[in-house]
Structure formats: C-alpha cells, structure tokens
Enzyme design. Sequence first.
Site, PDB file in Angstrom:
ATOM      1  N   PHE A  89      44.427   4.141 -20.374  1.00 58.69           N
ATOM      2  CA  PHE A  89      43.864   5.643 -20.232  1.00 58.69           C
ATOM      3  C   PHE A  89      43.299   5.946 -18.756  1.00 58.69           C
ATOM      4  CE2 PHE A  89      39.887   3.241 -20.962  1.00 58.69           C
ATOM      5  CZ  PHE A  89      39.027   3.712 -20.122  1.00 58.69           C
TER       6      PHE A  89
ATOM      7  N   SER B 215      44.310  -3.671 -20.786  1.00 58.83           N
ATOM      8  CA  SER B 215      43.397  -4.802 -21.065  1.00 58.83           C
ATOM      9  C   SER B 215      43.906  -6.139 -21.340  1.00 58.83           C
ATOM     10  CB  SER B 215      42.321  -4.474 -22.370  1.00 58.83           C
ATOM     11  OG  SER B 215      43.167  -4.571 -23.342  1.00 58.83           O
TER      12      SER B 215
ATOM     13  N   CYS C  64      40.346  -0.969 -12.931  1.00 65.48           N
ATOM     14  CA  CYS C  64      40.547  -2.510 -12.962  1.00 65.48           C
ATOM     15  C   CYS C  64      40.011  -2.997 -11.667  1.00 65.48           C
ATOM     16  CB  CYS C  64      42.063  -2.789 -13.149  1.00 65.48           C
ATOM     17  SG  CYS C  64      43.245  -2.183 -11.914  1.00 65.48           S
TER      18      CYS C  64
ATOM     19  N   GLU D 294      34.779  -8.250 -18.586  1.00 61.86           N
ATOM     20  CA  GLU D 294      34.876  -6.690 -17.947  1.00 61.86           C
ATOM     21  C   GLU D 294      34.084  -5.540 -18.636  1.00 61.86           C
ATOM     22  OE1 GLU D 294      38.900  -5.003 -18.570  1.00 61.86           O
ATOM     23  OE2 GLU D 294      38.712  -4.252 -16.292  1.00 61.86           O
TER      24      GLU D 294
ATOM     25  N   LYS E 252      55.242   5.294 -22.885  1.00 62.03           N
ATOM     26  CA  LYS E 252      54.333   5.495 -24.014  1.00 62.03           C
ATOM     27  C   LYS E 252      53.095   5.435 -23.358  1.00 62.03           C
ATOM     28  CE  LYS E 252      51.659   3.580 -26.318  1.00 62.03           C
ATOM     29  NZ  LYS E 252      50.160   4.285 -26.392  1.00 62.03           N
TER      30      LYS E 252
ATOM     31  N   GLU F 280      47.122   6.973 -25.750  1.00 62.80           N
ATOM     32  CA  GLU F 280      47.159   8.096 -26.920  1.00 62.80           C
ATOM     33  C   GLU F 280      45.783   8.761 -26.488  1.00 62.80           C
ATOM     34  OE1 GLU F 280      46.924   4.761 -27.105  1.00 62.80           O
ATOM     35  OE2 GLU F 280      45.961   3.934 -28.991  1.00 62.80           O
TER      36      GLU F 280
HETATM   37  P1  NAD Z   1      44.382  -1.130 -23.736  1.00 61.11           P
HETATM   38  O1  NAD Z   1      44.971  -2.378 -23.485  1.00 61.11           O
HETATM   39  O2  NAD Z   1      43.468  -0.720 -24.892  1.00 61.11           O
HETATM   40  O3  NAD Z   1      45.703  -0.040 -23.871  1.00 61.11           O
HETATM   41  C1  NAD Z   1      46.771   0.032 -22.964  1.00 61.11           C
HETATM   42  C2  NAD Z   1      47.942   0.333 -23.777  1.00 61.11           C
HETATM   43  O4  NAD Z   1      48.192  -0.409 -24.933  1.00 61.11           O
HETATM   44  C3  NAD Z   1      47.740   1.669 -24.168  1.00 61.11           C
HETATM   45  O5  NAD Z   1      49.229   2.634 -24.019  1.00 61.11           O
HETATM   46  C4  NAD Z   1      47.402   1.369 -26.012  1.00 61.11           C
HETATM   47  O6  NAD Z   1      47.969   2.177 -26.758  1.00 61.11           O
HETATM   48  C5  NAD Z   1      48.498   0.178 -26.176  1.00 61.11           C
HETATM   49  N1  NAD Z   1      47.383  -0.751 -27.267  1.00 61.11           N
HETATM   50  C6  NAD Z   1      46.312  -0.821 -27.433  1.00 61.11           C
HETATM   51  N2  NAD Z   1      46.023  -1.536 -28.300  1.00 61.11           N
HETATM   52  C7  NAD Z   1      47.222  -2.148 -28.610  1.00 61.11           C
HETATM   53  C8  NAD Z   1      47.902  -3.248 -29.649  1.00 61.11           C
HETATM   54  N3  NAD Z   1      46.610  -3.881 -30.328  1.00 61.11           N
HETATM   55  N4  NAD Z   1      48.930  -3.716 -29.667  1.00 61.11           N
HETATM   56  C9  NAD Z   1      49.843  -2.919 -29.053  1.00 61.11           C
HETATM   57  N5  NAD Z   1      49.526  -2.089 -27.944  1.00 61.11           N
HETATM   58  C10 NAD Z   1      48.398  -1.663 -27.947  1.00 61.11           C
HETATM   59  O7  NAD Z   1      43.605  -0.571 -22.204  1.00 61.11           O
HETATM   60  P2  NAD Z   1      42.976   0.725 -22.119  1.00 61.11           P
HETATM   61  O8  NAD Z   1      41.648   0.673 -22.663  1.00 61.11           O
HETATM   62  O9  NAD Z   1      43.708   1.884 -22.446  1.00 61.11           O
HETATM   63  O10 NAD Z   1      42.745   0.630 -20.554  1.00 61.11           O
HETATM   64  C11 NAD Z   1      41.493  -0.145 -19.768  1.00 61.11           C
HETATM   65  C12 NAD Z   1      42.149  -1.442 -19.493  1.00 61.11           C
HETATM   66  O11 NAD Z   1      43.106  -1.514 -18.590  1.00 61.11           O
HETATM   67  C13 NAD Z   1      41.110  -2.374 -18.860  1.00 61.11           C
HETATM   68  O12 NAD Z   1      41.054  -3.564 -19.394  1.00 61.11           O
HETATM   69  C14 NAD Z   1      41.449  -2.248 -17.255  1.00 61.11           C
HETATM   70  O13 NAD Z   1      40.977  -3.372 -16.355  1.00 61.11           O
HETATM   71  C15 NAD Z   1      43.072  -2.510 -17.413  1.00 61.11           C
HETATM   72  N6  NAD Z   1      43.531  -2.025 -16.325  1.00 61.11           N
HETATM   73  C16 NAD Z   1      44.235  -2.823 -15.489  1.00 61.11           C
HETATM   74  C17 NAD Z   1      44.923  -2.469 -14.446  1.00 61.11           C
HETATM   75  C18 NAD Z   1      45.955  -3.560 -13.619  1.00 61.11           C
HETATM   76  O14 NAD Z   1      46.479  -2.980 -12.682  1.00 61.11           O
HETATM   77  N7  NAD Z   1      45.611  -4.792 -13.610  1.00 61.11           N
HETATM   78  C19 NAD Z   1      44.928  -1.064 -14.030  1.00 61.11           C
HETATM   79  C20 NAD Z   1      44.569  -0.171 -14.901  1.00 61.11           C
HETATM   80  C21 NAD Z   1      43.765  -0.520 -16.040  1.00 61.11           C
END
Ligand code: NAD
Length: 496
Positions: free
Chosen positions: A152, A229, A284, A386, A176, A179
Amino acid sequence: MSTSTPCPLLINGEWLRPAALATSPVFNPSTGEVIGAVPLAGAAEVDAAVQAAHAAFPAWAETPVVDRTRIMFRYRTLVEKHFDEIARTISREHGKTYAESRGDLFRGIEAIEYACGAPTLMMGDMVTNIARSVDCETTRYPLGVCVGITPFNFPAMIPLWMFPLALVTGNTFVLKPSERVPFTALRLAELLIEAGLPKGVFNLVQGGKPAVDALLTHPLVKAVSFVGSTPIARYIHQTGTAHGKRVQANGGAKNYVFVLPDSDVNKTVEGIMNAAFGCAGERCMAGSSVITVGNRGRHLMGELATAAKALKVGRTDGEAQPDMGALITAAHRDRVLGLVESGLSAGAKLVADGRGVKVPDAPKGFYLGATIVEDVQPGMALAREEVFGPVLNVLHLDHLEDAIALANQSAYGNGAAIFTNSGKAAREFKHRVQCGMIGINIGVPASLAMFPFSGWNDSFFGDLHIQGKESVWFYTQQKVTTTRWIAEGVGDVWRK
Ligand code: NAD
C-alpha cells in the site's frame, strides 16, 4: 471518489465489473470515510487475466523493442500530463501529503524513463574468434507472463518499478496492487491502455490473498515480483519458487541511523526528521532507529523533540497541506500505538508524544503525531520489529563498533545511514554494516531507478533485485549462440 466509485478489473483489454465478487472497503485515511469498494478477484478472474497475458505474449514478444519502447515513451508523457490528478488520488487513498504523493509518482516516472532505455538495456555481449573461426554471443529474451504484487505504501512508484521494464523487455503482465490503494493502480492502467498497449499485454486484477495464491500457483506464470512485509515476502518466495517461478520478493525493514559527535547538527536533525517522519514513517527505508555515538547524543534530543512537536499533522485530501498525514488504517495506527506502549512499559522514555494528536476537522482520521522514544533497549519489540509509523527510537552508545554490532543483530537488511564528517568512520560503517543500501549524510538512501533496490537478509528473498540491470536480468533469459561458418560449398569466392 465516492463509495460507488467503480473499481473494475482489466482483463484482455476489457474493463470488467464481476457483480458476484465480494468487495473490501477502501478508506480515505484523512477522514476515516469509506471512499470505494475494491472487488476481490478469485481464481477464475486470475485465470482469465493470465490466459489473456499468455495469448498476447507471442505477438508482443515479436514486436520490435523500439516499438515497445515507443509506447512507454507515450506512457511517460501521459503520466506526466495527469501528474497532479494521480498525486491527489494517492493522497486521498493513502493519506500521505500532496508533496509526498508527488515524490511517489516522480520516482515512478523515473522507473518509466529507465525502462525507455530498453533497446540499450536488452543488448547482449559478443566475443569474436573465441576459437578459430568461432564467434560467441549472448542475446536476451523475455520470459512470458510476469506478475507484480504490490504493497500500500507507494501506490504509484512500486507498480512502476515493475511493469514498465517487464513490458519493454517483451513480457506480458498481470498487476495485483494492494487492496487498500486500488485507485492509483487503476489510473496507471487506464493511461497504459491510452498509450496504445495492445489488449491482453497488461492486465489488472484487484484483491487479496486468494488472488495472490491463484497467481503464485498458475502454471502459465513465469515470474513474480513482490514488495510487501517480510512474512508475506517469505511466503511468496517459497510458494512461487515451489511452483517453478522466478521470484524477487522485497520484505520489511528496520533501518538504523548513526549519529557521530562530529556531524553537522542542523543537517543531522533535518535528515533524521525526514527519515523518521516522512510519509508518516510508512516507508521501508524509514530511518526509525537512531543510535547516537559518543558524548553529544543526549544534546540532540532537545532539538529533535522541538522539531517533532512542530510537525503539523492533518488532512491531506484538500488544498491546505500539513507536514504529515494519517496512517493507512485505524487497525495499523492501533498496532503502532501498541508498540509504543510496550516500549514505555519496558522502561523506554517518551521525548515527544504524538499519541493524543487532534485534527479537529477530521476527528475520525487515522492519526498519530510524531513520537520519539529514548533509551529503547535492543530486546524490546519496539527495537526489533518494523513499526511502520511516525515513531523514532533513540539509543545512546559510546562506540561506533558497538553501534554497528547492534545494528547487525537485526533480522532485516534494507538500509542504514550515518551522519559524520569523518571519512574514516564513514568508510568503516559502510564496510561493516550488514545491509544493502547505505546513506552517508543522507537519511533515506533509497536507490534510484538505475540501481538495484538492494535489500539483504529478511528484507529480500530471491537472487535478482528490483530496479536497474538486475531487474532487466530478472525479466529476461539469455541465449548463448556459438557460431562457426565453414567455407566449404561456397568455394573460394571471398579470397583472391
Ligand atoms: P503486505 O505484506 O500486507 O501486503 C503486500 C501485498 O501482499 C498486497 O498486495 C497484499 O494484498 C498481499 N498480501 C497480504 N497478505 C497476504 C497473504 N497472507 N497472502 C498472500 N498475499 C498477501 O504489505 P503492506 O502492509 O501492504 O506494505 C507494507 C510493508 O511493505 C512493510 O513491511 C514495508 O516495509 C514493506 N515494503 C518493502 C519495500 C521494499 O522494497 N523492501 C518497499 C515498500 C514496502
């Protein structure tokens, strides 16, 4: 945007609104209001999108790279033309300030610009006469259907890290997005179609875990780019590779900022404030843990506290802009608050308290003011996990060596920064700290589009990172051709 704002899927060039799909609410974090409903695609919609991308692949892969790139040039022009409107969409569904949303999109445009170098980026290598009359060359080919699954927190930049490069290198794509921020991705997709991309080459599915699982296990998907994450990144890598796909999966982070006694005070405070509180800490690369080294550390606390208390928090969905916006959801804000409380009850000391922040014109927004906590000990959850919110931890140590050892205990490895005027100290730090992106007098050393976004440890799962040459390699496979032409049959026409 209203609760009835449509959020269709894009499959094979058609905008679809499958009526039977369940939906999930999309919020305006500034006010807490629901501004839309995102359809949650399942296996059937994912299959249709992947089949469309698969069918479009042969013709797209055969389209000359300069023609594919020309579409990307047009796309860049369109995104720039709609810059303001897209930035406002980001602020509205994400909550970050208008200036931060512009930065998000600007970084995305840089990724498009990098992709516009595809004719050069696709070049192979050649050695002539590698044996007598034998030449050897490498050429790059696309993989097929590639997938992007995004978080997000950068609704424009992160999808744009992925599909422009995947497309110009000859792949077809299914995106994708998160959401929680579906409308930015929708607008980016509309403009891609307007730029002239043939149908089926790019497809957009919205949804959560069921959509992700259907993509990860689909036999026609060749590669998966993921950002999110750490637990989900690990899952994506394990599941995707178990199903035979190439996977690059960026995870979460905990980034340390080191402050040495010789650093410039104003620049250091400015750098820390930006690193910790930019995008309300939902980055991040957020510099969320400061370690001061030596005797000047505690003096900095007064300056940091004053700067934190001066940060104006408020709505980002209108003309007047604050310094910092809301967090993505109420549940996320409450998780961040819980981590602060756990640190305080374990003995950490509050230096700036943003917990009671009031935004009178939006009392239901998901706000937390800038918070600074001192004397956070390494064992505390606040130090290990984090936080992803506007919370800065500070710890004071006497020696750089101890500071580096402490930072290296982290499970993550995205970034670390140092503020110092000592070349020797900076060099030691750069050499020894165990993470992939280093800032020297730069608080947020997030790499630009031509360099890899180079997380280590639990911040990255895979081999080839997102962005730069590594991403070109990720989206292509090489062919090595060894050639010998024998003059027999032609006679001696080429020689006197
Ligand atoms: P998230 O992991 O909750 O979601 C990321 C994606 O995974 C979304 O599209 C979501 O729909 C999907 N998803 C969520 N739960 C899932 C599951 N159980 N099974 C399969 N798919 C699933 O992350 P977020 O809250 O949207 O974003 C924040 C996180 O992203 C933070 O931890 C941040 O550090 C990380 N991030 C990392 C970088 C990087 O380059 N390392 C960059 C930006 C954000």
